[in-house]
Design an enzyme around this catalytic site. Structure first.
Site, PDB file in Angstrom:
ATOM      1  N   GLY A  70      -7.438   3.671  -7.645  1.00 46.14           N
ATOM      2  CA  GLY A  70      -8.259   2.626  -8.563  1.00 46.14           C
ATOM      3  C   GLY A  70      -9.030   2.625  -8.167  1.00 46.14           C
ATOM      4  O   GLY A  70      -9.440   1.855  -8.187  1.00 46.14           O
ATOM      5  N   GLU A  71      -9.737   3.789  -8.919  1.00 52.17           N
ATOM      6  CA  GLU A  71     -10.814   3.843  -8.332  1.00 52.17           C
ATOM      7  C   GLU A  71     -11.553   3.290  -9.594  1.00 52.17           C
ATOM      8  O   GLU A  71     -11.132   3.129 -10.762  1.00 52.17           O
ATOM      9  CB  GLU A  71     -10.932   5.757  -8.150  1.00 52.17           C
ATOM     10  CG  GLU A  71     -10.660   6.241  -7.223  1.00 52.17           C
ATOM     11  CD  GLU A  71     -11.059   5.664  -5.382  1.00 52.17           C
ATOM     12  OE1 GLU A  71     -12.014   4.917  -5.804  1.00 52.17           O
ATOM     13  OE2 GLU A  71      -9.803   5.716  -4.673  1.00 52.17           O
ATOM     14  N   ASP A 116      -1.765  10.879 -15.453  1.00 52.63           N
ATOM     15  CA  ASP A 116      -2.553  11.234 -13.198  1.00 52.63           C
ATOM     16  C   ASP A 116      -3.891  11.725 -13.838  1.00 52.63           C
ATOM     17  O   ASP A 116      -4.049  13.237 -13.890  1.00 52.63           O
ATOM     18  CB  ASP A 116      -0.871  11.505 -13.197  1.00 52.63           C
ATOM     19  CG  ASP A 116      -1.411  12.398 -11.671  1.00 52.63           C
ATOM     20  OD1 ASP A 116      -2.680  11.345 -10.830  1.00 52.63           O
ATOM     21  OD2 ASP A 116       0.088  12.391 -11.038  1.00 52.63           O
ATOM     22  N   ASP A 155      -1.264   7.930  -2.531  1.00 51.05           N
ATOM     23  CA  ASP A 155      -0.338   8.384  -2.885  1.00 51.05           C
ATOM     24  C   ASP A 155       0.387   7.340  -1.391  1.00 51.05           C
ATOM     25  O   ASP A 155       0.316   7.568  -0.444  1.00 51.05           O
ATOM     26  CB  ASP A 155       0.543   9.366  -3.115  1.00 51.05           C
ATOM     27  CG  ASP A 155      -0.245  10.088  -4.155  1.00 51.05           C
ATOM     28  OD1 ASP A 155      -0.488  10.186  -4.639  1.00 51.05           O
ATOM     29  OD2 ASP A 155       0.331  11.559  -4.071  1.00 51.05           O
TER      30      ASP A 155
HETATM   31  C1  GAL Z   1      -0.155  12.364  -7.595  1.00 47.44           C
HETATM   32  C2  GAL Z   1       0.664  11.115  -7.431  1.00 47.44           C
HETATM   33  C3  GAL Z   1       1.769  11.266  -7.569  1.00 47.44           C
HETATM   34  C4  GAL Z   1       2.455  12.213  -8.491  1.00 47.44           C
HETATM   35  C5  GAL Z   1       1.471  13.669  -7.603  1.00 47.44           C
HETATM   36  C6  GAL Z   1       2.406  14.725  -8.961  1.00 47.44           C
HETATM   37  O1  GAL Z   1      -1.742  12.627  -7.875  1.00 47.44           O
HETATM   38  O2  GAL Z   1      -0.576   9.923  -7.488  1.00 47.44           O
HETATM   39  O3  GAL Z   1       2.375   9.801  -7.478  1.00 47.44           O
HETATM   40  O4  GAL Z   1       3.023  11.945  -9.166  1.00 47.44           O
HETATM   41  O5  GAL Z   1       0.432  13.794  -7.884  1.00 47.44           O
HETATM   42  O6  GAL Z   1       1.783  15.700  -8.618  1.00 47.44           O
END
Ligand code: GAL
Length: 558
Positions: free
Chosen positions: A360-361, A254, A381
């Site tokens: 998706g960037e 992430d 999200d």
């Molecule tokens: C976001 C991600 C979520 C989750 C979260 C955890 O950026 O899109 O799906 O993983 O972080 O902190």
């Protein structure tokens, strides 16, 4: 302007806001219970054995392998398999195949049988030993939508157990994915370990594997994750080796904190594009570095404030770059960051499905496979509101050409069972995710499933569309007002057709087989109710407000 978001993914910490999207309360109000029961479309699975799930599975040569044959039917069941290559064995009492895949690449057709006191069944499963994993969209569970960052070893174990006891694992849900908040601090030798709520990651992995399920984990290419835990930047190989040693089968990676590093990299690599700002970007990154490495939590307020100022200034400087150029820079930086972990996973000695999470960037679908990715988030999200879900769906249009076996667009996890989604809205999300060949990661509390939610998640004919071997992502065939018709080609010349009503009132939606150049007599089956429709053309449904219907169309022998 979407291209700006990769460098500044709208405040990492806002994304990771620890407010859980509460699972819908399991109501005890008799009228509500009755309404939810009446909304169930999926017929109960028969007591006789039935083998569900994908008919093809990918693995690399000489890698640990685990596969639980998803089978419904009254217990006890017994399984047998013919055609298992040397190195793999079956536990006949659990239906779990385990061992090491053969060295020789090729397709091994396994003939599966399952039997119980009431009958027996058989099915074929192609084990494709080659270079590609995730030949069908990954199916499983992830904690984030229901629990956000409030997780622990015991919570994950209970959910893994519930994946089995609820019967969901018998429909092919296999991954138990731990999201952000498992990470502890690095040891003196740099090795990553779980925090106090995750005292033994290898033992957790072993527990999940003992159920025949697969173990997923989460990290970030940045110095820290979206939730403020330690990320894998500069430790990619070491972390990948640690993950492999814990038995990890899936990594969600992430973007979040790459923000300021990305600014510095942009300045270093593309100074010519940033003549006025390259030095300033470098000095901002140099000032930011020690602050981000400071492990004090909470951070001193003046430090947090300064970090925000730096992020804002960087954003301002980079916004001077034309959008197309910025996209190219972002892509460059993201490719390198994701490739570093992709390579490390490939060298780790295990088959680890690699999920890229950067919203998706930088047109990730164009380069995801090149960095070793098997799926990639296409949007930010999800939340348990239909408007958010439909907004995400709108952004999948045109992406279908990038999807296929081993390479999936990921519109984020399922919200079925969460928030205030109505029965029709939940059917809508499941139908949409199946027709889009999206990963099916359940996001609700598996210990509190009611029969309606279970029925929506565990309809083997609906899931079969998602898991179809062709791996084609469906697309919008026609939109008329609030009515949308999506189609997805399936193996054997069949099609799945999904009818959506986005409006506030029930709507009559008609699909004509001729729209797909299919013969007027092509057989149509209602997938949710698992019933053949009378042989008549055209196919007409009264589709509930904010709801969906789902059929398959079979032109028959060619
Ligand atoms: C976001 C991600 C979520 C989750 C979260 C955890 O950026 O899109 O799906 O993983 O972080 O902190």
């Amino acid at each position: 302007m979407p291209t700006r978001l990769l460098l500044f993914p709208l405040l990492a910490f806002a994304l990771a806001c620890p407010l859980a999207a509460a699972p819908a309360p399991v109501s005890t109000d008799p009228a509500e219970v009755a309404a939810r029961l009446a909304a169930i479309r999926t017929p109960p699975a028969p007591a006789t054995p039935r083998i569900n799930g994908a008919r093809v599975v990918g693995a690399r040569p000489e890698k640990p392998f685990l596969h639980r044959i998803p089978t419904t039917g009254e217990r006890p069941l017994r399984w047998s398999v013919r055609g298992l290559p040397r190195g793999l064995e079956l536990d006949p009492d659990t239906g779990i195949i385990s061992g090491v895949t053969p060295a020789k690449k090729g397709t091994y057709t396994l003939r599966l049988r399952a039997s119980n006191a009431l009958g027996k069944t058989s099915a074929e499963l192609d084990l494709v030993v080659g270079d590609t994993l995730a030949l069908t969209p990954p199916m499983g569970w992830n904690n984030y939508n229901a629990f956000r960052l409030r997780i622990s070893d015991s919570l994950i174990r209970a959910q893994a157990d519930a994946l089995v006891s609820s019967g969901l694992a018998d429909h092919g849900y296999a991954y138990v994915n731990v999201d952000d908040a498992w990470e502890g601090v690095r040891a003196a030798d740099g090795s990553i370990q779980g925090n106090e709520r995750f005292p033994d990651m290898a033992a957790l992995g072993a527990h999940i594997h003992s159920r025949g399920l697969k173990f997923g984990i989460y990290s970030s290419p940045g110095f820290e994750t979206c939730g403020g835990f330690v990320g894998s930047l500069h430790y990619e190989e070491q972390d990948a080796r640690a993950f492999a040693s814990w038995g990890v089968d899936y990594l969600k990676y992430d973007w979040c904190s790459y923000i300021v590093d990305a600014g510095r990299l942009a300045a270093d690599r593309h100074a010519e594009l940033l003549p006025a700002h390259a030095d300033r970007l470098r000095s901002l990154a140099a000032e930011y570095g020690p602050m981000r490495n400071d492990r004090r939590r909470p951070r001193p307020p003046e430090m947090s404030a300064r970090m925000k100022e730096i992020e804002a200034e960087q954003k301002r400087l980079l916004s001077a770059i034309p959008a197309e150029t910025l996209l190219a820079i972002e892509r460059d930086i993201a490719v390198d960051a994701y490739r570093a972990m992709g390579r490390a996973l490939e060298a780790s000695g295990r088959d680890i499905v690699y999920s890229l999470c950067q919203y998706g960037e930088a047109r990730v679908w164009e380069w995801g496979p090149e960095v070793g990715g098997h799926l990639w988030r296409t949007t930010r999200d999800i939340t348990p509101r239909l408007s958010a879900i439909l907004g995400i769906v709108n952004r999948q249009k045109g992406l279908e050409k990038w999807a296929g076996p081993g390479r999936w667009n990921d519109p984020d996890m399922l919200e079925i069972g969460n928030g205030a989604l109505t029965p029709d809205e939940m059917h809508m999300q499941m139908t949409q995710w199946c027709v889009l060949a999206a990963p099916l990661l359940i996001g609700t509390d598996l210990t509190r499933l009611d029969p309606l939610v279970l029925g929506i998640l565990a309809n083997h004919e609906v899931i079969a569309v998602n898991q179809d071997r062709l791996g084609r992502q469906g697309w919008l065939l026609r939109k008329t007002g609030d009515a949308e018709i999506y189609v997805k080609p399936l193996e054997g010349g069949r099609w799945a057709v999904a009818l959506f009503n986005r409006g506030e009132k029930p709507l009559v939606i008609t699909f004509d087989r001729a729209e797909l150049k299919l013969p007027a007599a092509a057989a149509v089956r209602d997938l949710w109710r698992q019933k053949d429709l009378p042989p008549s053309a055209p196919v007409t449904f009264v589709v509930a407000a904010r709801g969906a219907e789902f059929v398959s169309v079979n032109p028959g022998e060619k």
